[in-house]
Design a protein around this motif. Sequence first.
Motif, PDB file in Angstrom:
ATOM      1  N   TYR A 168       0.723  -1.196   0.118  1.00 34.68           N
ATOM      2  CA  TYR A 168       0.106  -0.071   0.022  1.00 34.68           C
ATOM      3  C   TYR A 168       0.683   1.321  -0.076  1.00 34.68           C
ATOM      4  O   TYR A 168       0.525   2.373  -0.663  1.00 34.68           O
ATOM      5  CB  TYR A 168      -0.885   0.047   1.193  1.00 34.68           C
ATOM      6  CG  TYR A 168      -2.151  -0.736   1.218  1.00 34.68           C
ATOM      7  CD1 TYR A 168      -3.049  -0.765   0.066  1.00 34.68           C
ATOM      8  CD2 TYR A 168      -2.638  -1.477   1.978  1.00 34.68           C
ATOM      9  CE1 TYR A 168      -4.215  -1.357  -0.265  1.00 34.68           C
ATOM     10  CE2 TYR A 168      -3.923  -2.656   1.937  1.00 34.68           C
ATOM     11  CZ  TYR A 168      -4.516  -2.279   0.676  1.00 34.68           C
ATOM     12  OH  TYR A 168      -5.696  -3.044   0.521  1.00 34.68           O
ATOM     13  N   THR A 169       1.908   1.309   0.826  1.00 39.65           N
ATOM     14  CA  THR A 169       2.903   2.379   0.834  1.00 39.65           C
ATOM     15  C   THR A 169       3.530   2.717  -0.685  1.00 39.65           C
ATOM     16  O   THR A 169       3.459   3.870  -1.116  1.00 39.65           O
ATOM     17  CB  THR A 169       4.067   2.032   1.740  1.00 39.65           C
ATOM     18  OG1 THR A 169       3.531   1.971   3.106  1.00 39.65           O
ATOM     19  CG2 THR A 169       4.790   3.210   1.906  1.00 39.65           C
ATOM     20  N   GLY A 170       3.909   1.502  -1.309  1.00 39.84           N
ATOM     21  CA  GLY A 170       4.370   1.738  -2.675  1.00 39.84           C
ATOM     22  C   GLY A 170       3.290   2.449  -3.660  1.00 39.84           C
ATOM     23  O   GLY A 170       3.492   2.826  -4.501  1.00 39.84           O
ATOM     24  N   LEU A 171       2.079   2.025  -3.475  1.00 31.72           N
ATOM     25  CA  LEU A 171       0.981   2.378  -4.235  1.00 31.72           C
ATOM     26  C   LEU A 171       0.570   3.908  -3.867  1.00 31.72           C
ATOM     27  O   LEU A 171      -0.235   4.542  -4.554  1.00 31.72           O
ATOM     28  CB  LEU A 171      -0.428   1.612  -4.071  1.00 31.72           C
ATOM     29  CG  LEU A 171      -0.117   0.104  -4.767  1.00 31.72           C
ATOM     30  CD1 LEU A 171      -1.186  -0.804  -4.233  1.00 31.72           C
ATOM     31  CD2 LEU A 171      -0.045   0.329  -6.066  1.00 31.72           C
ATOM     32  N   GLY A 172       1.057   4.483  -2.610  1.00 31.51           N
ATOM     33  CA  GLY A 172       0.788   5.782  -2.202  1.00 31.51           C
ATOM     34  C   GLY A 172      -0.441   5.775  -1.501  1.00 31.51           C
ATOM     35  O   GLY A 172      -1.177   6.873  -1.344  1.00 31.51           O
ATOM     36  N   ARG A 173      -1.130   4.642  -1.223  1.00 28.75           N
ATOM     37  CA  ARG A 173      -2.164   4.402  -0.441  1.00 28.75           C
ATOM     38  C   ARG A 173      -1.966   4.164   1.278  1.00 28.75           C
ATOM     39  O   ARG A 173      -1.859   3.373   2.044  1.00 28.75           O
ATOM     40  CB  ARG A 173      -3.196   3.251  -0.784  1.00 28.75           C
ATOM     41  CG  ARG A 173      -3.392   3.467  -2.030  1.00 28.75           C
ATOM     42  CD  ARG A 173      -4.264   1.735  -2.801  1.00 28.75           C
ATOM     43  NE  ARG A 173      -5.307   1.584  -1.775  1.00 28.75           N
ATOM     44  CZ  ARG A 173      -6.043   0.582  -2.208  1.00 28.75           C
ATOM     45  NH1 ARG A 173      -5.588  -0.112  -3.240  1.00 28.75           N
ATOM     46  NH2 ARG A 173      -6.958   0.025  -1.407  1.00 28.75           N
ATOM     47  N   PHE A 174      -1.417   5.430   1.512  1.00 33.02           N
ATOM     48  CA  PHE A 174      -0.932   5.664   2.969  1.00 33.02           C
ATOM     49  C   PHE A 174      -1.740   5.363   4.335  1.00 33.02           C
ATOM     50  O   PHE A 174      -1.332   4.549   5.073  1.00 33.02           O
ATOM     51  CB  PHE A 174      -0.239   6.869   3.598  1.00 33.02           C
ATOM     52  CG  PHE A 174       0.803   7.276   2.261  1.00 33.02           C
ATOM     53  CD1 PHE A 174       2.030   6.664   2.171  1.00 33.02           C
ATOM     54  CD2 PHE A 174       0.679   8.311   1.197  1.00 33.02           C
ATOM     55  CE1 PHE A 174       3.113   6.733   1.198  1.00 33.02           C
ATOM     56  CE2 PHE A 174       1.630   8.346   0.344  1.00 33.02           C
ATOM     57  CZ  PHE A 174       2.732   7.827   0.348  1.00 33.02           C
ATOM     58  N   GLU A 175      -2.916   5.560   4.089  1.00 27.99           N
ATOM     59  CA  GLU A 175      -4.130   5.422   5.220  1.00 27.99           C
ATOM     60  C   GLU A 175      -4.308   3.838   5.272  1.00 27.99           C
ATOM     61  O   GLU A 175      -4.325   3.134   6.469  1.00 27.99           O
ATOM     62  CB  GLU A 175      -5.292   6.175   5.056  1.00 27.99           C
ATOM     63  CG  GLU A 175      -5.109   7.538   5.356  1.00 27.99           C
ATOM     64  CD  GLU A 175      -4.662   7.809   6.662  1.00 27.99           C
ATOM     65  OE1 GLU A 175      -5.005   7.171   7.624  1.00 27.99           O
ATOM     66  OE2 GLU A 175      -4.000   9.066   6.714  1.00 27.99           O
ATOM     67  N   ASP A 176      -4.237   3.286   4.172  1.00 27.10           N
ATOM     68  CA  ASP A 176      -4.488   1.600   4.050  1.00 27.10           C
ATOM     69  C   ASP A 176      -3.372   1.066   4.533  1.00 27.10           C
ATOM     70  O   ASP A 176      -3.286  -0.057   5.242  1.00 27.10           O
ATOM     71  CB  ASP A 176      -4.647   1.315   2.478  1.00 27.10           C
ATOM     72  CG  ASP A 176      -6.101   1.559   2.033  1.00 27.10           C
ATOM     73  OD1 ASP A 176      -7.022   1.628   2.811  1.00 27.10           O
ATOM     74  OD2 ASP A 176      -6.339   2.032   1.027  1.00 27.10           O
ATOM     75  N   ALA A 177      -2.176   1.567   4.388  1.00 21.89           N
ATOM     76  CA  ALA A 177      -0.697   1.202   4.890  1.00 21.89           C
ATOM     77  C   ALA A 177      -0.803   1.181   6.338  1.00 21.89           C
ATOM     78  O   ALA A 177      -0.341   0.258   6.973  1.00 21.89           O
ATOM     79  CB  ALA A 177       0.312   2.126   4.137  1.00 21.89           C
ATOM     80  N   ILE A 178      -1.096   2.090   6.970  1.00 21.32           N
ATOM     81  CA  ILE A 178      -1.344   2.541   8.466  1.00 21.32           C
ATOM     82  C   ILE A 178      -2.116   1.534   9.015  1.00 21.32           C
ATOM     83  O   ILE A 178      -1.681   0.692   9.809  1.00 21.32           O
ATOM     84  CB  ILE A 178      -1.375   3.801   8.572  1.00 21.32           C
ATOM     85  CG1 ILE A 178      -0.553   4.769   8.589  1.00 21.32           C
ATOM     86  CG2 ILE A 178      -1.703   3.897  10.181  1.00 21.32           C
ATOM     87  CD1 ILE A 178      -0.691   6.101   8.535  1.00 21.32           C
ATOM     88  N   LEU A 179      -3.080   1.153   8.493  1.00 20.30           N
ATOM     89  CA  LEU A 179      -4.274   0.197   8.969  1.00 20.30           C
ATOM     90  C   LEU A 179      -3.639  -1.238   9.001  1.00 20.30           C
ATOM     91  O   LEU A 179      -3.887  -1.956   9.873  1.00 20.30           O
ATOM     92  CB  LEU A 179      -5.507   0.409   8.264  1.00 20.30           C
ATOM     93  CG  LEU A 179      -6.623  -0.529   8.480  1.00 20.30           C
ATOM     94  CD1 LEU A 179      -7.142  -0.497  10.029  1.00 20.30           C
ATOM     95  CD2 LEU A 179      -7.907  -0.417   7.699  1.00 20.30           C
ATOM     96  N   SER A 180      -3.163  -1.291   7.850  1.00 21.19           N
ATOM     97  CA  SER A 180      -2.502  -2.794   7.589  1.00 21.19           C
ATOM     98  C   SER A 180      -1.183  -3.223   8.596  1.00 21.19           C
ATOM     99  O   SER A 180      -0.969  -4.181   9.271  1.00 21.19           O
ATOM    100  CB  SER A 180      -1.993  -3.276   6.232  1.00 21.19           C
ATOM    101  OG  SER A 180      -3.025  -3.316   5.313  1.00 21.19           O
ATOM    102  N   THR A 181      -0.346  -1.917   8.758  1.00 19.20           N
ATOM    103  CA  THR A 181       0.619  -2.154   9.881  1.00 19.20           C
ATOM    104  C   THR A 181       0.088  -2.367  11.394  1.00 19.20           C
ATOM    105  O   THR A 181       0.535  -2.969  12.070  1.00 19.20           O
ATOM    106  CB  THR A 181       1.422  -0.832   9.744  1.00 19.20           C
ATOM    107  OG1 THR A 181       1.745  -0.598   8.376  1.00 19.20           O
ATOM    108  CG2 THR A 181       2.642  -0.890  10.666  1.00 19.20           C
ATOM    109  N   GLU A 182      -1.067  -1.701  11.595  1.00 18.86           N
ATOM    110  CA  GLU A 182      -1.672  -1.775  13.009  1.00 18.86           C
ATOM    111  C   GLU A 182      -2.343  -3.194  13.072  1.00 18.86           C
ATOM    112  O   GLU A 182      -2.319  -3.850  14.317  1.00 18.86           O
ATOM    113  CB  GLU A 182      -2.747  -0.889  12.916  1.00 18.86           C
ATOM    114  CG  GLU A 182      -2.302   0.821  13.294  1.00 18.86           C
ATOM    115  CD  GLU A 182      -3.317   1.671  13.112  1.00 18.86           C
ATOM    116  OE1 GLU A 182      -4.683   1.442  12.748  1.00 18.86           O
ATOM    117  OE2 GLU A 182      -3.235   2.833  13.510  1.00 18.86           O
TER     118      GLU A 182
END
Length: 251
Positions: free
Chosen positions: A193-207
């Motif tokens: 998600y980070t690579g795609l620039g979808r940062f909020e989704d990236a944060i959610l997946s990391t959580e």
Amino acid sequence: DVQLHSHNPNLTAIASYSNNVGVVYLKQGKYSDAAKSFDRALKILQQLNESNNPDLASTYDNLGDAYVLQDKYDDALTYYSKALETQRVIEPRNPPALASFNNSIGNVYNKMHRYGDALVHFKRALEFQQEYLPATHPSFASLYNNIGSMYYRQEQYGDALPCYLKSLEIELMCLPENHPTIAVTHFNIATTYTGLGRFEDAILSTERSIEQLLKTLPTDHPEVIENRSYIDTIRRKQMLKGLFDTNTTNF
């Protein structure tokens, strides 16, 4: 020893025993000794001149294992490829064997950083596995993860994401609720998600990855701390993207 001192030694049996000795050496971590035993077995099998002997393919495969464990990837690739080629001649429609050999070749290409070649073989392994395993078998989770990783390493994030999501779907169905592999897959999804620039989704997946880790690890475990720090990394990337995208628009 009995066979070697026999008046009429059984070459097939000696090859089998040599292979067995090699397997034990592998389990002991004596990879060079294992390779020598497998090589003896191979030379005997080649002398028998039985091109349709299934032991040939398994011996090539064993040699590949011995070399990959010594980080001798070119040699490992040679023997895994011979195992695959031999298997195709002996029994062209043996999906379990063909899946295994393709997966082994994919793993070696991955270690050699030849991600495009690895991807080809992981996909072939997936096709063969689909012929004999149920769709929710844990092996599929591993293969989808490998395929996703090859796309990710080539910065093809849009192709990587559905593979990681499929891997997660299978893991949630077939692994224990607190299994650490689920945390790893959540984190892989986050980096994609980070690579795609979808940062909020990236944060959610990391959580979600952190939540999964905390089912088996203390809060001060290095892996938990590392995942928490990744959220800070995502926020920095998000801030910079917003800043420089705005500047680019202004220019």
